[in-house]
Design an enzyme around this catalytic site. Structure first.
Site, PDB file in Angstrom:
ATOM      1  N   ALA A 135       0.795  -1.225   0.000  1.00 15.24           N
ATOM      2  CA  ALA A 135       0.000   0.000   0.000  1.00 15.24           C
ATOM      3  C   ALA A 135       0.827   1.274   0.000  1.00 15.24           C
ATOM      4  CB  ALA A 135      -0.941   0.004   1.203  1.00 15.24           C
TER       5      ALA A 135
ATOM      6  N   ASP B 138       9.635   9.223   6.747  1.00 17.18           N
ATOM      7  CA  ASP B 138       8.906   8.080   7.281  1.00 17.18           C
ATOM      8  C   ASP B 138       9.411   7.686   8.661  1.00 17.18           C
ATOM      9  OD1 ASP B 138       7.608   8.124   4.876  1.00 17.18           O
ATOM     10  OD2 ASP B 138       8.652   6.382   4.041  1.00 17.18           O
TER      11      ASP B 138
END
Length: 419
Positions: free
Chosen positions: A156, A208
């Site tokens: 994803a 991230d």
């Protein structure tokens, strides 16, 4: 790399009747911390026949805005997801590494870890221990047994790689007694970036890892990749009657096939030609000096995206959350046309969400597949999701899955104590 969703019972199909046809919309739920901890511990016992020292977890993420600018010293606004990756860990004293997940197994030694070795998902775990040893956090004899469980959807583009890295990093830090306060987490984030760049060979920036280790529930996180600083930004979508719909297009998300690296090289080349440290220091007007239309387009995305982040911050600070929608859409158009990192699945999701009344929509993450987000009225979440699904089917694309994202995700944390 996406480690992949492997938890049972938390994909929730919802059937809706449309034009006489049952349309099933698949929603992916997060696992509660207690369930994550129990599942990871059970996997550890099954794999290694003993108890782990503890279980730690870190969240996946969506990026509200600020894409492909972290390696240009830019600004990003990621949000931690409630969906997390957990690691059950036991310390070893022989420098050996043993990893188990639903994807398979890998055994080796820290001394054997090198660029590209191991490959695949074990690289992100091995790279963390390698980087923390190199940074003096753990000694040469340090090793670990690790069992992994994830509730982040497979493929994803929601940063399960950083979640995996950061979960193990916080585990190692706790086991060896190194600080895990904010300053300590900054050090851990740098080690995780080194693991991803140096061992997994994914040329990503540090956004991230920053959100996985330093995020805060109820907030986006302003990540300044120029100086490494972060600042929480209050974000209460529910109070504004809004929700963030996450659309997993199920188009495979790849960062190591050369395309991501090519974009990064273009951005760095443009900065070198213009004589600036990074494109953060360039203006849109200066891009004409590049003498190369492709470099100019790549540079235009970076320069304008950083400005869109600044404008988003101004709107959030003034309480005009709904008005950020057009900025999200402009970001997608820039990523699609100038940076060329979108794909038919992402464009289909964005187009359908906007046609269904979303205030704004964009791809999120590195692109070339992965997920999109749409800012929608809270009452319209399922209707917009249904339109996105219908549009994908009309275009002959794979059925997407959906996540409801608030801002409830929390940063890397220990789920069970060390005995």
């Amino acid at each position: 790399m996406d480690l992949g969703h492997d938890a049972g019972g938390d994909r929730q199909p919802v059937a809706r009747r449309r034009d006489g046809i049952d349309v099933v919309t698949e929603w992916v739920a997060a696992m509660a911390d207690a369930e994550l901890a129990a599942t990871a511990a059970d996997r550890f016992r099954a794999a290694f026949g003993d108890e782990p020292d503890g279980v730690w977890a870190a969240p996946g993420r969506v990026n509200l805005i600020g894409e492909h600018v972290d390696y240009a010293g830019g600004l990003s606004l990621p949000i931690a997801l409630a969906h997390s990756t957990a690691v059950a860990v036991r310390e070893r004293t022989d420098g050996r590494l043993r990893f188990r997940s639903h994807l398979g197994a890998w055994d080796g030694a820290v001394d054997e870890v090198a660029p590209g070795e191991p490959s695949g998902w074990p690289a992100y775990l091995a790279g963390v221990v390698w980087a923390m040893r190199r940074g003096g956090v753990c000694g040469n004899s340090f090793g670990v047994d690790v069992a992994v469980v994830s509730s982040v959807p497979v493929g994803a583009g929601l940063s399960s790689s950083a979640a995996l890295e950061c979960a193990l990093a916080i585990a190692v830090a706790d086991l060896v007694g190194t600080p895990t306060d904010d300053a300590g987490r900054c050090v851990l984030a740098a080690a995780c970036v080194a693991a991803e760049n140096g061992i997994a060979l994914a040329p990503t920036g540090g956004m991230d890892q920053a959100i996985a280790l330093r995020g805060r529930a109820g907030h986006a996180l302003l990540v300044d990749s120029g100086d490494g600083s972060v600042a929480p930004v209050p974000l209460d979508l529910a109070a504004a009657g809004l929700a963030l719909l996450v659309i997993d297009t199920r188009a495979p998300h790849r960062l190591v096939d050369g395309q991501y690296a090519e974009r990064r090289r273009s951005v760095e080349t443009a900065a070198t030609v213009l004589g600036v440290p990074t494109l953060r220091y360039a203006s849109e007007g200066e891009l004409g000096q590049l003498g190369d239309l492709l470099l100019a387009r790549r540079g235009r995305h970076v320069v304008t995206e950083i400005e869109r982040v600044r404008e988003t911050l101004r709107l959030l600070e003034s309480g005009n959350v709904r008005d950020i929608g057009p900025l999200l859409t402009a970001s997608h158009i820039s990523l699609r046309d100038d940076f060329e990192v979108s794909c038919p699945e992402l464009d289909s999701a964005v187009d359908a969400a906007l046609a269904a009344g979303a205030h704004g929509a964009r791809m999120t993450g590195g692109g070339f597949g992965g997920s999109a987000i749409a800012l929608v009225d809270a009452a319209d979440v399922e209707r917009v999701a249904g339109q996105v699904l219908s549009n994908a089917r009309t275009r002959g694309l794979v059925d997407p899955a959906f996540l409801r994202s608030g801002t409830g995700g929390v940063a890397a944390r220990r789920l069970t104590p060390v005995p």
